[in-house]
Design a protein around this motif. Structure first.
Motif, PDB file in Angstrom:
ATOM      1  N   VAL A 122       0.848  -1.182   0.000  1.00 41.08           N
ATOM      2  CA  VAL A 122       0.000   0.000   0.000  1.00 41.08           C
ATOM      3  C   VAL A 122       0.887   1.237   0.000  1.00 41.08           C
ATOM      4  CG1 VAL A 122      -2.021  -1.064   1.092  1.00 41.08           C
ATOM      5  CG2 VAL A 122      -0.265  -0.017   2.528  1.00 41.08           C
ATOM      6  N   GLN A 123       0.407   2.269  -0.663  1.00 39.44           N
ATOM      7  CA  GLN A 123       1.118   3.545  -0.715  1.00 39.44           C
ATOM      8  C   GLN A 123       0.478   4.513   0.256  1.00 39.44           C
ATOM      9  OE1 GLN A 123       1.007   5.498  -4.540  1.00 39.44           O
ATOM     10  NE2 GLN A 123       2.232   7.236  -3.842  1.00 39.44           N
ATOM     11  N   LEU A 124       1.304   5.128   1.069  1.00 39.39           N
ATOM     12  CA  LEU A 124       0.869   6.189   1.979  1.00 39.39           C
ATOM     13  C   LEU A 124       0.806   7.481   1.170  1.00 39.39           C
ATOM     14  CD1 LEU A 124       0.504   7.533   4.791  1.00 39.39           C
ATOM     15  CD2 LEU A 124       2.980   7.665   4.886  1.00 39.39           C
ATOM     16  N   ILE A 125      -0.353   8.132   1.185  1.00 41.44           N
ATOM     17  CA  ILE A 125      -0.544   9.396   0.465  1.00 41.44           C
ATOM     18  C   ILE A 125      -0.698  10.509   1.492  1.00 41.44           C
ATOM     19  CG2 ILE A 125      -1.945  10.660  -1.224  1.00 41.44           C
ATOM     20  CD1 ILE A 125      -0.743   8.110  -2.371  1.00 41.44           C
ATOM     21  N   TRP A 126       0.108  11.544   1.364  1.00 47.01           N
ATOM     22  CA  TRP A 126       0.120  12.656   2.321  1.00 47.01           C
ATOM     23  C   TRP A 126      -0.344  13.935   1.634  1.00 47.01           C
ATOM     24  CZ3 TRP A 126       3.828  16.061   0.489  1.00 47.01           C
ATOM     25  CH2 TRP A 126       4.792  15.510  -0.362  1.00 47.01           C
ATOM     26  N   PRO A 127      -0.903  14.863   2.412  1.00 42.36           N
ATOM     27  CA  PRO A 127      -1.434  16.109   1.844  1.00 42.36           C
ATOM     28  C   PRO A 127      -0.371  17.208   1.764  1.00 42.36           C
ATOM     29  CG  PRO A 127      -1.955  16.037   4.160  1.00 42.36           C
ATOM     30  CD  PRO A 127      -1.230  14.739   3.840  1.00 42.36           C
ATOM     31  N   ASP A 128      -0.695  18.253   1.022  1.00 43.54           N
ATOM     32  CA  ASP A 128       0.173  19.433   1.007  1.00 43.54           C
ATOM     33  C   ASP A 128      -0.086  20.269   2.274  1.00 43.54           C
ATOM     34  OD1 ASP A 128      -2.171  20.958   0.563  1.00 43.54           O
ATOM     35  OD2 ASP A 128      -1.663  21.441  -1.509  1.00 43.54           O
ATOM     36  N   PHE A 133      -4.951  16.870  -1.180  1.00 45.38           N
ATOM     37  CA  PHE A 133      -4.314  15.660  -1.686  1.00 45.38           C
ATOM     38  C   PHE A 133      -4.087  15.765  -3.182  1.00 45.38           C
ATOM     39  CE2 PHE A 133      -5.955  14.463   2.367  1.00 45.38           C
ATOM     40  CZ  PHE A 133      -4.970  13.617   2.868  1.00 45.38           C
ATOM     41  N   PRO A 134      -3.246  14.899  -3.743  1.00 43.93           N
ATOM     42  CA  PRO A 134      -2.941  14.997  -5.175  1.00 43.93           C
ATOM     43  C   PRO A 134      -4.167  14.985  -6.080  1.00 43.93           C
ATOM     44  CG  PRO A 134      -1.399  13.521  -4.111  1.00 43.93           C
ATOM     45  CD  PRO A 134      -2.444  13.870  -3.085  1.00 43.93           C
ATOM     46  N   TRP A 135      -5.260  14.388  -5.665  1.00 46.97           N
ATOM     47  CA  TRP A 135      -6.471  14.347  -6.477  1.00 46.97           C
ATOM     48  C   TRP A 135      -7.372  15.559  -6.257  1.00 46.97           C
ATOM     49  CZ3 TRP A 135      -5.171  10.504  -2.956  1.00 46.97           C
ATOM     50  CH2 TRP A 135      -5.797  10.583  -1.713  1.00 46.97           C
ATOM     51  N   ASN A 136      -7.010  16.447  -5.308  1.00 44.49           N
ATOM     52  CA  ASN A 136      -7.787  17.663  -5.064  1.00 44.49           C
ATOM     53  C   ASN A 136      -7.288  18.801  -5.945  1.00 44.49           C
ATOM     54  OD1 ASN A 136      -7.607  16.851  -1.608  1.00 44.49           O
ATOM     55  ND2 ASN A 136      -9.414  16.609  -2.868  1.00 44.49           N
ATOM     56  N   GLU A 137      -8.212  19.597  -6.444  1.00 45.48           N
ATOM     57  CA  GLU A 137      -7.842  20.766  -7.233  1.00 45.48           C
ATOM     58  C   GLU A 137      -7.011  21.706  -6.367  1.00 45.48           C
ATOM     59  OE1 GLU A 137     -10.024  24.344  -9.646  1.00 45.48           O
ATOM     60  OE2 GLU A 137     -11.003  22.380  -9.548  1.00 45.48           O
ATOM     61  N   GLY A 138      -5.932  22.243  -6.931  1.00 47.32           N
ATOM     62  CA  GLY A 138      -5.102  23.203  -6.236  1.00 47.32           C
ATOM     63  C   GLY A 138      -4.029  22.590  -5.353  1.00 47.32           C
ATOM     64  N   ILE A 141       1.435  19.762  -4.412  1.00 43.69           N
ATOM     65  CA  ILE A 141       2.423  18.687  -4.595  1.00 43.69           C
ATOM     66  C   ILE A 141       2.440  18.310  -6.071  1.00 43.69           C
ATOM     67  CG2 ILE A 141       3.092  16.334  -3.994  1.00 43.69           C
ATOM     68  CD1 ILE A 141       1.403  16.721  -1.398  1.00 43.69           C
ATOM     69  N   PRO A 142       3.573  18.488  -6.754  1.00 47.00           N
ATOM     70  CA  PRO A 142       3.633  18.115  -8.170  1.00 47.00           C
ATOM     71  C   PRO A 142       3.342  16.621  -8.356  1.00 47.00           C
ATOM     72  CG  PRO A 142       5.571  19.379  -7.526  1.00 47.00           C
ATOM     73  CD  PRO A 142       4.832  19.043  -6.264  1.00 47.00           C
ATOM     74  N   SER A 143       2.632  16.281  -9.407  1.00 50.09           N
ATOM     75  CA  SER A 143       2.251  14.882  -9.629  1.00 50.09           C
ATOM     76  C   SER A 143       3.456  13.971  -9.804  1.00 50.09           C
ATOM     77  CB  SER A 143       1.328  14.763 -10.841  1.00 50.09           C
ATOM     78  OG  SER A 143       1.986  15.217 -12.001  1.00 50.09           O
TER      79      SER A 143
END
Length: 159
Positions: A122-128, A133-138, A141-143
């Motif tokens: 599993v990949q841990l995904i962290w917010p800016d 999060f990467p799937w949120n507009e704005g 964090i560069p993709s």
């Protein structure tokens, strides 16, 4: 796999010793200039033995990722599970919401594969900093810094 002066067998023995002593090992993967490897990341080796998917984290400074993966490893050893399609809020001092997604491309988890063959991860995904999060507009964090290596979750939160 990372190069090691003693070769593959010596490296495997070193990893085995650390897993036996601590329960897991954190492998850091450095992306080289012009490399086809993802951006630098770190992942666990040994959680498989606890019946848990290995975990990986992209884009954070490697020492930060190492510490975070150790916190997660301690939680797994204590019985907490972080399956794909889940989230947690109690892993950081500021209670950041962190997501876990199933890793569908595990080809670069060479040390885990060397130790166990095919593994789940599993990949841990962290917010800016604005908690996006990467799937949120704005999201700032560069993709290419935190690539998503699986399907997006509809998470349940682990307290």
């Amino acid at each position: 796999m990372a190069s090691h002066p003693g070769g593959r067998n010596e490296y495997r023995d070193m990893v085995r010793s650390i897993v036996d002593q601590h329960g897991w090992f954190v492998q850091k993967v450095f992306a080289g200039e012009g490399s086809e490897i993802w951006p630098q990341f770190a992942y666990t080796v040994g959680l498989t033995e606890m019946g848990h998917p290995e975990m990986l984290c992209h884009g954070l400074p490697l020492d930060t990722a190492h510490r975070l993966l150790n916190v997660l490893g301690e939680q797994v050893r204590a019985g907490t599970r972080f399956p794909a399609n889940s989230a947690a809020t109690t892993l950081t001092a500021d209670n950041l919401l962190l997501f876990f997604i199933e890793v569908t491309n595990r080809s670069d988890l060479a040390v885990a594969t060397m130790m166990y063959g095919e593994v789940e991860a599993v990949q841990l995904i962290w917010p800016d900093k604005q908690k996006r999060f990467p799937w949120n507009e704005g999201c700032s964090i560069p993709s290419d810094q935190q690539p998503l290596r699986g399907r997006l979750p509809g998470p349940r939160v682990i307290e």
